[in-house]
Design a protein around this motif. Structure first.
Motif, PDB file in Angstrom:
ATOM      1  N   ALA A 150      -7.815  -7.797   2.766  1.00  0.00           N
ATOM      2  CA  ALA A 150      -8.975  -6.972   3.073  1.00  0.00           C
ATOM      3  C   ALA A 150     -10.095  -7.881   3.557  1.00  0.00           C
ATOM      4  O   ALA A 150      -9.907  -9.086   3.744  1.00  0.00           O
TER       5      ALA A 150
ATOM      6  N   MET B  52      -1.526  -4.456   3.804  1.00  0.00           N
ATOM      7  CA  MET B  52      -2.892  -4.014   4.136  1.00  0.00           C
ATOM      8  C   MET B  52      -2.989  -2.507   3.991  1.00  0.00           C
ATOM      9  O   MET B  52      -2.003  -1.783   4.168  1.00  0.00           O
TER      10      MET B  52
ATOM     11  N   THR C  29      -7.706  -1.422   7.225  1.00  0.00           N
ATOM     12  CA  THR C  29      -7.734  -2.860   7.512  1.00  0.00           C
ATOM     13  C   THR C  29      -6.912  -3.182   8.750  1.00  0.00           C
ATOM     14  O   THR C  29      -7.389  -3.850   9.677  1.00  0.00           O
TER      15      THR C  29
END
Length: 286
Positions: free
Chosen positions: A63, A225, A229
């Motif tokens: 992130a 992710m 993201t």
């Protein structure tokens, strides 16, 4: 999972409960996150953190620095750049104080989680090295909520440089998730003289990576992710410099992206409007 899309195992049950009227959605908390960029030989790189695997929400996922708005982020603060009213218009908020809080959260969280401060002694300067012990004491006090960001800037005679941020995207956590955030994603260029530090208590690793390389790692299933993201990473790929990304921010859509879920033929179907790659079908007969 062929790619690195983060998907909590409890979501199908919660989606079914929501569809059956057995789940009351939690009101999302406002949040801000920052894609911090710097130029490298083969184009811009973005600063990413890997969330500790022990974390309840998205553990192990990559992130950007960011977090929730602190109510004190609405306090009067030394300010440079577009007015709070202009920011309210850009962020889709009615209240300039709320817009300030979102921008303030973006700058504060970048300092708390990466040690990078988008502020200066004047409206057209930026602080240099922020790695000294006195800076670290202030950063730790901010993280511990012992110090408000407004008081921190005031004490140091600093002005928040809102012009160093560009609003890039807005994503809202799905209604069936317990931990919900209404998150604005910003881009910013790493100020000259500053460097990121591995100081986030929520991360076990930090990296500078080209957006294309991180996206390739996600596609191979090597990097986990959340959809916002990887979506923002992909949207950075056309930018050949960090400054170009900041300049392109004004053209980005801030229409909120909110996942839609339905139960269809015994299957849970999860879609993200405008982002077909994240569609998931779980359970039932394929």
């Amino acid at each position: 999972m062929s790619n690195g899309q983060w998907y909590p195992p409890e979501w199908p049950d919660r989606i079914r409960a929501l569809a059956a009227g057995e789940l009351v959605p939690v009101t999302p908390r406002r949040a801000a996150t920052v894609l911090l960029l710097r130029d490298a030989g083969a184009g811009p790189e973005v600063h990413m953190l890997r969330r500790r695997t022990s974390m309840a929400f998205a553990g192990g996922a990559y992130a950007y620095p960011g977090g929730g708005v602190d109510p004190r982020d609405e306090q009067p603060v030394r300010w440079a750049g577009p007015s709070r009213e202009e920011w309210a218009g850009r962020l889709g908020l009615d209240d300039p104080a709320q817009a300030q809080a979102v921008v303030c959260a973006a700058v504060r969280e970048t300092f708390e989680e990466a040690g990078v401060l988008l502020a200066g002694e004047t409206p057209d300067t930026v602080v240099g090295d922020t790695t000294g012990d006195d800076w670290e004491r202030d950063r730790a006090a901010l993280v511990a909520h012992e110090l408000s960001f407004a008081d921190f800037l005031d004490r140091r005679g600093l002005v928040l440089r809102s012009d160093l941020l560009g609003a890039w995207a807005r994503w809202i956590t799905p209604e069936f998730e317990q931990r919900r955030y209404d998150t604005w994603f910003f881009v910013a260029v790493l100020p000259e003289g500053q460097r990121t530090r591995d100081v986030s208590g929520e991360a076990d690793r930090t990296v500078w990576t080209r957006p294309a390389d991180a996206a390739d790692g996600y596609d191979r299933g090597e990097l986990t992710m959340m959809p916002p993201t990887i979506a923002t990473l992909r949207s950075l790929r056309p930018c050949s410099t960090a400054a170009e990304a900041l300049a392109a921010a004004g053209k980005q859509s801030l229409t909120p992206v909110l996942a839609q879920a339905r139960v269809e033929g015994g299957q849970v179907v999860l879609t993200w409007p405008g982002h077909d790659e994240f569609t998931k079908r779980v359970g039932g007969t394929p």
